[in-house]
Design a protein around this motif. Sequence first.
Motif, PDB file in Angstrom:
ATOM      1  N   GLN A 295       9.322  -5.864 -12.690  1.00  0.00           N
ATOM      2  CA  GLN A 295       7.976  -5.331 -12.949  1.00  0.00           C
ATOM      3  C   GLN A 295       6.976  -5.737 -11.871  1.00  0.00           C
ATOM      4  O   GLN A 295       5.924  -5.112 -11.746  1.00  0.00           O
ATOM      5  CB  GLN A 295       7.443  -5.859 -14.302  1.00  0.00           C
ATOM      6  N   ARG A 296       7.252  -6.810 -11.137  1.00  0.00           N
ATOM      7  CA  ARG A 296       6.265  -7.326 -10.181  1.00  0.00           C
ATOM      8  C   ARG A 296       6.025  -6.366  -9.024  1.00  0.00           C
ATOM      9  O   ARG A 296       6.948  -5.664  -8.603  1.00  0.00           O
ATOM     10  CB  ARG A 296       6.755  -8.674  -9.623  1.00  0.00           C
ATOM     11  N   PRO A 297       4.809  -6.350  -8.488  1.00  0.00           N
ATOM     12  CA  PRO A 297       4.559  -5.521  -7.307  1.00  0.00           C
ATOM     13  C   PRO A 297       5.301  -6.084  -6.092  1.00  0.00           C
ATOM     14  O   PRO A 297       5.680  -7.257  -6.055  1.00  0.00           O
ATOM     15  CB  PRO A 297       3.044  -5.603  -7.117  1.00  0.00           C
ATOM     16  N   LEU A 298       5.505  -5.219  -5.089  1.00  0.00           N
ATOM     17  CA  LEU A 298       6.307  -5.573  -3.924  1.00  0.00           C
ATOM     18  C   LEU A 298       5.771  -6.804  -3.199  1.00  0.00           C
ATOM     19  O   LEU A 298       6.546  -7.686  -2.794  1.00  0.00           O
ATOM     20  CB  LEU A 298       6.372  -4.378  -2.957  1.00  0.00           C
ATOM     21  N   ASP A 299       4.429  -6.883  -3.022  1.00  0.00           N
ATOM     22  CA  ASP A 299       3.890  -8.002  -2.239  1.00  0.00           C
ATOM     23  C   ASP A 299       4.138  -9.347  -2.921  1.00  0.00           C
ATOM     24  O   ASP A 299       4.372 -10.353  -2.250  1.00  0.00           O
ATOM     25  CB  ASP A 299       2.403  -7.798  -1.900  1.00  0.00           C
ATOM     26  N   GLU A 300       4.121  -9.353  -4.242  1.00  0.00           N
ATOM     27  CA  GLU A 300       4.391 -10.591  -4.969  1.00  0.00           C
ATOM     28  C   GLU A 300       5.849 -11.043  -4.731  1.00  0.00           C
ATOM     29  O   GLU A 300       6.109 -12.238  -4.512  1.00  0.00           O
ATOM     30  CB  GLU A 300       4.123 -10.369  -6.466  1.00  0.00           C
ATOM     31  N   ILE A 301       6.763 -10.102  -4.768  1.00  0.00           N
ATOM     32  CA  ILE A 301       8.179 -10.415  -4.516  1.00  0.00           C
ATOM     33  C   ILE A 301       8.359 -10.914  -3.081  1.00  0.00           C
ATOM     34  O   ILE A 301       9.064 -11.897  -2.826  1.00  0.00           O
ATOM     35  CB  ILE A 301       9.069  -9.177  -4.779  1.00  0.00           C
TER      36      ILE A 301
ATOM     37  N   THR B  39      13.641  -6.058   3.338  1.00  0.00           N
ATOM     38  CA  THR B  39      14.819  -5.397   2.772  1.00  0.00           C
ATOM     39  C   THR B  39      15.248  -6.059   1.461  1.00  0.00           C
ATOM     40  O   THR B  39      15.563  -5.381   0.480  1.00  0.00           O
ATOM     41  CB  THR B  39      15.990  -5.466   3.779  1.00  0.00           C
ATOM     42  N   THR B  40      15.227  -7.402   1.458  1.00  0.00           N
ATOM     43  CA  THR B  40      15.632  -8.145   0.269  1.00  0.00           C
ATOM     44  C   THR B  40      14.627  -7.929  -0.865  1.00  0.00           C
ATOM     45  O   THR B  40      15.015  -7.719  -2.022  1.00  0.00           O
ATOM     46  CB  THR B  40      15.750  -9.648   0.613  1.00  0.00           C
ATOM     47  N   ALA B  41      13.347  -7.964  -0.525  1.00  0.00           N
ATOM     48  CA  ALA B  41      12.297  -7.759  -1.533  1.00  0.00           C
ATOM     49  C   ALA B  41      12.338  -6.332  -2.073  1.00  0.00           C
ATOM     50  O   ALA B  41      12.188  -6.106  -3.282  1.00  0.00           O
ATOM     51  CB  ALA B  41      10.925  -8.049  -0.925  1.00  0.00           C
ATOM     52  N   PHE B  42      12.556  -5.374  -1.194  1.00  0.00           N
ATOM     53  CA  PHE B  42      12.571  -3.961  -1.582  1.00  0.00           C
ATOM     54  C   PHE B  42      13.710  -3.693  -2.572  1.00  0.00           C
ATOM     55  O   PHE B  42      13.533  -3.005  -3.577  1.00  0.00           O
ATOM     56  CB  PHE B  42      12.727  -3.101  -0.332  1.00  0.00           C
ATOM     57  N   ARG B  43      14.868  -4.264  -2.294  1.00  0.00           N
ATOM     58  CA  ARG B  43      16.023  -4.147  -3.195  1.00  0.00           C
ATOM     59  C   ARG B  43      15.674  -4.691  -4.590  1.00  0.00           C
ATOM     60  O   ARG B  43      16.017  -4.085  -5.602  1.00  0.00           O
ATOM     61  CB  ARG B  43      17.182  -4.947  -2.594  1.00  0.00           C
ATOM     62  N   GLN B  44      14.999  -5.831  -4.611  1.00  0.00           N
ATOM     63  CA  GLN B  44      14.601  -6.436  -5.892  1.00  0.00           C
ATOM     64  C   GLN B  44      13.555  -5.560  -6.594  1.00  0.00           C
ATOM     65  O   GLN B  44      13.616  -5.361  -7.801  1.00  0.00           O
ATOM     66  CB  GLN B  44      14.056  -7.850  -5.639  1.00  0.00           C
ATOM     67  N   TRP B  45      12.621  -5.034  -5.813  1.00  0.00           N
ATOM     68  CA  TRP B  45      11.548  -4.181  -6.356  1.00  0.00           C
ATOM     69  C   TRP B  45      12.133  -2.962  -7.071  1.00  0.00           C
ATOM     70  O   TRP B  45      11.577  -2.466  -8.040  1.00  0.00           O
ATOM     71  CB  TRP B  45      10.643  -3.758  -5.193  1.00  0.00           C
ATOM     72  N   LEU B  46      13.282  -2.478  -6.570  1.00  0.00           N
ATOM     73  CA  LEU B  46      13.918  -1.287  -7.139  1.00  0.00           C
ATOM     74  C   LEU B  46      14.720  -1.593  -8.403  1.00  0.00           C
ATOM     75  O   LEU B  46      15.085  -0.668  -9.130  1.00  0.00           O
ATOM     76  CB  LEU B  46      14.855  -0.645  -6.110  1.00  0.00           C
ATOM     77  N   ALA B  47      15.011  -2.872  -8.658  1.00  0.00           N
ATOM     78  CA  ALA B  47      15.817  -3.225  -9.832  1.00  0.00           C
ATOM     79  C   ALA B  47      15.120  -2.730 -11.104  1.00  0.00           C
ATOM     80  O   ALA B  47      13.898  -2.824 -11.240  1.00  0.00           O
ATOM     81  CB  ALA B  47      16.034  -4.733  -9.886  1.00  0.00           C
ATOM     82  N   GLU B  48      15.908  -2.194 -12.013  1.00  0.00           N
ATOM     83  CA  GLU B  48      15.350  -1.539 -13.209  1.00  0.00           C
ATOM     84  C   GLU B  48      14.467  -2.464 -14.039  1.00  0.00           C
ATOM     85  O   GLU B  48      13.491  -2.031 -14.633  1.00  0.00           O
ATOM     86  CB  GLU B  48      16.483  -0.976 -14.078  1.00  0.00           C
TER      87      GLU B  48
ATOM     88  N   ASP C 161       0.827  -1.214   0.000  1.00  0.00           N
ATOM     89  CA  ASP C 161       0.000   0.000   0.000  1.00  0.00           C
ATOM     90  C   ASP C 161       0.856   1.256   0.000  1.00  0.00           C
ATOM     91  O   ASP C 161       0.454   2.309  -0.502  1.00  0.00           O
ATOM     92  CB  ASP C 161      -0.902   0.042   1.251  1.00  0.00           C
ATOM     93  N   PHE C 162       2.030   1.150   0.627  1.00  0.00           N
ATOM     94  CA  PHE C 162       2.931   2.306   0.699  1.00  0.00           C
ATOM     95  C   PHE C 162       3.818   2.350  -0.540  1.00  0.00           C
ATOM     96  O   PHE C 162       3.919   3.373  -1.215  1.00  0.00           O
ATOM     97  CB  PHE C 162       3.774   2.227   1.972  1.00  0.00           C
ATOM     98  N   PHE C 163       4.447   1.205  -0.835  1.00  0.00           N
ATOM     99  CA  PHE C 163       5.354   1.140  -1.985  1.00  0.00           C
ATOM    100  C   PHE C 163       4.568   0.678  -3.209  1.00  0.00           C
ATOM    101  O   PHE C 163       4.735  -0.438  -3.698  1.00  0.00           O
ATOM    102  CB  PHE C 163       6.540   0.229  -1.668  1.00  0.00           C
ATOM    103  N   SER C 164       3.700   1.562  -3.664  1.00  0.00           N
ATOM    104  CA  SER C 164       2.807   1.276  -4.776  1.00  0.00           C
ATOM    105  C   SER C 164       3.570   1.416  -6.099  1.00  0.00           C
ATOM    106  O   SER C 164       4.655   1.997  -6.135  1.00  0.00           O
ATOM    107  CB  SER C 164       1.651   2.269  -4.747  1.00  0.00           C
ATOM    108  N   PRO C 165       2.990   0.890  -7.193  1.00  0.00           N
ATOM    109  CA  PRO C 165       3.642   1.054  -8.505  1.00  0.00           C
ATOM    110  C   PRO C 165       3.905   2.529  -8.845  1.00  0.00           C
ATOM    111  O   PRO C 165       4.918   2.851  -9.462  1.00  0.00           O
ATOM    112  CB  PRO C 165       2.624   0.446  -9.477  1.00  0.00           C
ATOM    113  N   GLU C 166       2.991   3.418  -8.415  1.00  0.00           N
ATOM    114  CA  GLU C 166       3.160   4.843  -8.701  1.00  0.00           C
ATOM    115  C   GLU C 166       4.393   5.409  -7.999  1.00  0.00           C
ATOM    116  O   GLU C 166       4.977   6.401  -8.417  1.00  0.00           O
ATOM    117  CB  GLU C 166       1.940   5.654  -8.245  1.00  0.00           C
ATOM    118  N   ARG C 167       4.762   4.794  -6.868  1.00  0.00           N
ATOM    119  CA  ARG C 167       5.878   5.304  -6.103  1.00  0.00           C
ATOM    120  C   ARG C 167       7.218   4.813  -6.644  1.00  0.00           C
ATOM    121  O   ARG C 167       8.273   5.376  -6.316  1.00  0.00           O
ATOM    122  CB  ARG C 167       5.719   4.854  -4.638  1.00  0.00           C
TER     123      ARG C 167
END
Lengths: 192, 192
Positions: free
Chosen positions: B168-174, B156-165, B92-98
């Motif tokens: 595409q997957r949303p954070l919760d899926e990762i 932390t591990t998921a967030f790092r992956q979420w930031l990778a260029e 909810d916080f780290f949304s695709p828009e963010r």
Amino acid sequence: MVRWEPGAKDRLQTAAIALFLERGYEETTVQDIAAEAGLTERTFFRHYADKREVLFNGGDSYRAVFVDAIRAAPAGRTPFELVTAALVAAEDFFSPERRPWSRKRQRVIDANPALQEREARKRATLGDALDAALVERGVPEPEARLTAEVGAAVFTTAFRQWLAEDEQRPLDEIELELLARLRALMPVGAPA
Amino acid sequence: MVRWEPGAKDRLQTAAIALFLERGYEETTVQDIAAEAGLTERTFFRHYADKREVLFNGGDSYRAVFVDAIRAAPAGRTPFELVTAALVAAEDFFSPERRPWSRKRQRVIDANPALQEREARKRATLGDALDAALVERGVPEPEARLTAEVGAAVFTTAFRQWLAEDEQRPLDEIELELLARLRALMPVGAPA
């Protein structure tokens, strides 16, 4: 000519921690530390870049203890066995003799937000070092990073307990107990 | 009289990140940021205590997303189910828009050791917040701290992956994928 001062580094460390606890970290200067140790500021700067380094000196050798244990482990170990070996080896660094110093150091850090940031960074670099060591042993990503971060999390939790005033057990015993508790906490069965 | 500037906070944030990336964080002043946003320094300081806060503003609401999910979970949940609910809610916080903003922010942090210390501290306070929320839900220690630290490690591990260029997957899926991988990594069977 540089005069050799026997045990200067230890004397500076002892003087620094005493002053940090007595006057506060921010209020203590390098000049105060040198004077308390009966040494010159020049001698201080031969051993430490600044007063903060008195608390964070040794970060490389601390990480090396974890990393070397992963490198030295026999072939065929699982990622969790490798990280467990690293955690157990940390006892070599955080020995019973070191505990009184570590407790005083923690009190100084707990009283200062900027030092807490530096300490948190030290924890983050441990996760990075464990990750790199696991990758070197052939563990793929994201398993290596995940195991490294969980290993660092168990270490952090054990280290906090090791510092508690009423805690007598050595670090490795606390770590192994926490690893067993972690296994009991995890849902069993095949991954979803 | 204070003149109301529509969207001033967002404009300052956009201007700041552009300048941090273009000139470097250290080289950018509050004056530069205000000028780039077409606003006054005084307006800047109504929204942010200093330029660092442009990158770390919102830390409380970020932690609240995790904590609120633990508070809102139905009775009878295990510690790991509680922390999993918190991790999933972080979407909810780290949304695709963010994500574009978060990626730029990470590039600024990766280039500056002092910001890395602050970021590591933010991660540590997440562990503290999860621990407190689990204790509030009746989880005993050291299980609460252990679950909190492992939950923060997975985040932390998921967030790092979420930031990778290329991610595409949303954070919760990762996060859910990493939790499944973590279960597969852990030794099965009763604790030793």
